[in-house]
Design a protein around this motif. Structure first.
Motif, PDB file in Angstrom:
ATOM      1  N   ASN A 132       0.239   7.800   0.725  1.00 41.95           N
ATOM      2  CA  ASN A 132      -0.404   8.922  -0.173  1.00 41.95           C
ATOM      3  C   ASN A 132       0.388  10.167   0.269  1.00 41.95           C
ATOM      4  O   ASN A 132       0.453  10.669   1.342  1.00 41.95           O
ATOM      5  CB  ASN A 132      -1.766   9.129   0.194  1.00 41.95           C
ATOM      6  CG  ASN A 132      -2.501  10.107  -0.649  1.00 41.95           C
ATOM      7  OD1 ASN A 132      -1.661  11.182  -1.035  1.00 41.95           O
ATOM      8  ND2 ASN A 132      -3.963  10.158  -1.033  1.00 41.95           N
ATOM      9  N   GLU A 139      -4.571   1.908   4.643  1.00 42.33           N
ATOM     10  CA  GLU A 139      -4.526   2.796   3.480  1.00 42.33           C
ATOM     11  C   GLU A 139      -5.223   4.144   3.726  1.00 42.33           C
ATOM     12  O   GLU A 139      -6.541   4.204   4.185  1.00 42.33           O
ATOM     13  CB  GLU A 139      -5.473   1.985   2.447  1.00 42.33           C
ATOM     14  CG  GLU A 139      -5.457   2.460   1.098  1.00 42.33           C
ATOM     15  CD  GLU A 139      -5.957   1.415  -0.022  1.00 42.33           C
ATOM     16  OE1 GLU A 139      -5.773   1.852  -1.084  1.00 42.33           O
ATOM     17  OE2 GLU A 139      -6.484   0.615   0.405  1.00 42.33           O
ATOM     18  N   VAL A 177       0.762  -1.208  -0.050  1.00 42.71           N
ATOM     19  CA  VAL A 177       0.082   0.097   0.016  1.00 42.71           C
ATOM     20  C   VAL A 177       0.910   1.102  -0.064  1.00 42.71           C
ATOM     21  O   VAL A 177       1.621   1.476   0.890  1.00 42.71           O
ATOM     22  CB  VAL A 177      -1.062   0.179   1.389  1.00 42.71           C
ATOM     23  CG1 VAL A 177      -1.742   1.442   1.112  1.00 42.71           C
ATOM     24  CG2 VAL A 177      -1.716  -1.268   1.340  1.00 42.71           C
ATOM     25  N   ASN A 206       2.569  -1.425   7.479  1.00 46.49           N
ATOM     26  CA  ASN A 206       2.252  -2.025   6.071  1.00 46.49           C
ATOM     27  C   ASN A 206       3.138  -3.107   5.491  1.00 46.49           C
ATOM     28  O   ASN A 206       2.852  -4.000   4.902  1.00 46.49           O
ATOM     29  CB  ASN A 206       1.640  -0.967   4.818  1.00 46.49           C
ATOM     30  CG  ASN A 206       0.360  -0.476   5.461  1.00 46.49           C
ATOM     31  OD1 ASN A 206      -0.250  -0.801   5.972  1.00 46.49           O
ATOM     32  ND2 ASN A 206      -0.175   0.676   4.813  1.00 46.49           N
TER      33      ASN A 206
END
Length: 260
Positions: free
Chosen positions: A134, A255, A131, A153
């Motif tokens: 961002n 996420e 993932v 993650n």
């Protein structure tokens, strides 16, 4: 050969006794508690049957509380999981143990730990998709929060726990509860991957309690989706008592949405 050193009991019913740790070269962990099955027996009613254990992870010596009734303390702080350093004082019931350990890593020990970690990562990696973080959220949230998500993650639960603890100490209110939930989820997954079922159950309960009091989305993390993944992994253990690895169930991932 370099050894992890020893723990010296400096207070309690068996003071002046030294507990060598060299068997960590050969086994995954050393257990300390009241029950005679422990590697080191700390005989007292206020000590749990299996109170805490020591293990090597990534060349670091960790002390892990095994959901003990009266808690495990390092330098007067109650811990669930911490790196043990030279001179640290451990308290379990009336026992106080001084960590007489080396800061040097034994190459054989480190090699064995890397193999163990690699095996764990391979299991986790097969069950969870990568993932990407961002990057648009950088600057909106503390760097420690985002770095911890990356480690989590990737299955590096100890590293995620350490990073989140740094920012948890200075947070307050709902944010502090959120960081504590993240830390406990990392600890719980570490317990789960190491087959420490009592510790995994304890952390699962604490994570579930905190998730119940948090919003559906917090700091761009969908907590409903995260709770669903976390529960799916722990369901065989919690609901059916299955004390066995679950390599086919995906590990939870965090996420983050695009909006802060």
């Amino acid at each position: 050969m370099e050894t992890p050193g020893f723990l010296k009991i400096i207070a309690g019913p068996a003071d002046s006794q030294s507990l060598p740790l060299e068997t960590l070269h050969k086994k995954a962990r050393l257990t300390f508690g009241r029950h005679r099955s422990c590697d080191y027996v700390l005989s007292h009613p206020t000590v749990s049957r299996q109170h805490f254990f020591l293990e090597m992870t990534g060349g670091k010596l960790l002390i892990v509380d095994n959901s003990s009734g009266n808690g495990t303390f390092v330098n007067s702080d109650r811990i669930s999981w911490a790196e043990l350093k030279p001179g640290d004082r451990i308290q379990a019931g009336p026992f106080v143990l001084l960590a007489e350990i080396s800061t040097k890593s034994d190459p054989k020990m480190q090699s064995a730990e890397e193999s163990t970690d690699a095996g764990t990562s391979a299991v986790s990696g097969s069950a969870q998709a990568a993932v990407p973080l961002n990057t648009g959220l950088m600057g909106f949230y503390p760097a420690e929060y985002l770095d911890g998500v990356v480690h989590f993650n990737a299955g590096r639960y100890f590293e995620a726990h350490e990073i989140w603890e740094e920012v948890w100490r200075t947070s307050s209110g709902e944010e502090k509860i959120f960081y504590q939930m993240l830390i406990q989820s990392a600890v719980g997954l570490h317990h789960f991957e190491r087959n420490n079922w009592a510790g995994a159950r304890g952390m699962h309960r604490r994570v579930a309690e905190k998730l119940a009091g948090l919003p559906r989305v917090y700091m761009s993390l969908d907590l409903v989706a995260f709770a669903r993944q976390f529960q799916a992994l722990f369901k065989p253990l919690i609901e059916y008592g299955v004390e066995a690895p679950q390599p086919d169930i995906a590990r939870p991932v965090m996420e983050l949405s695009g909006q802060p």
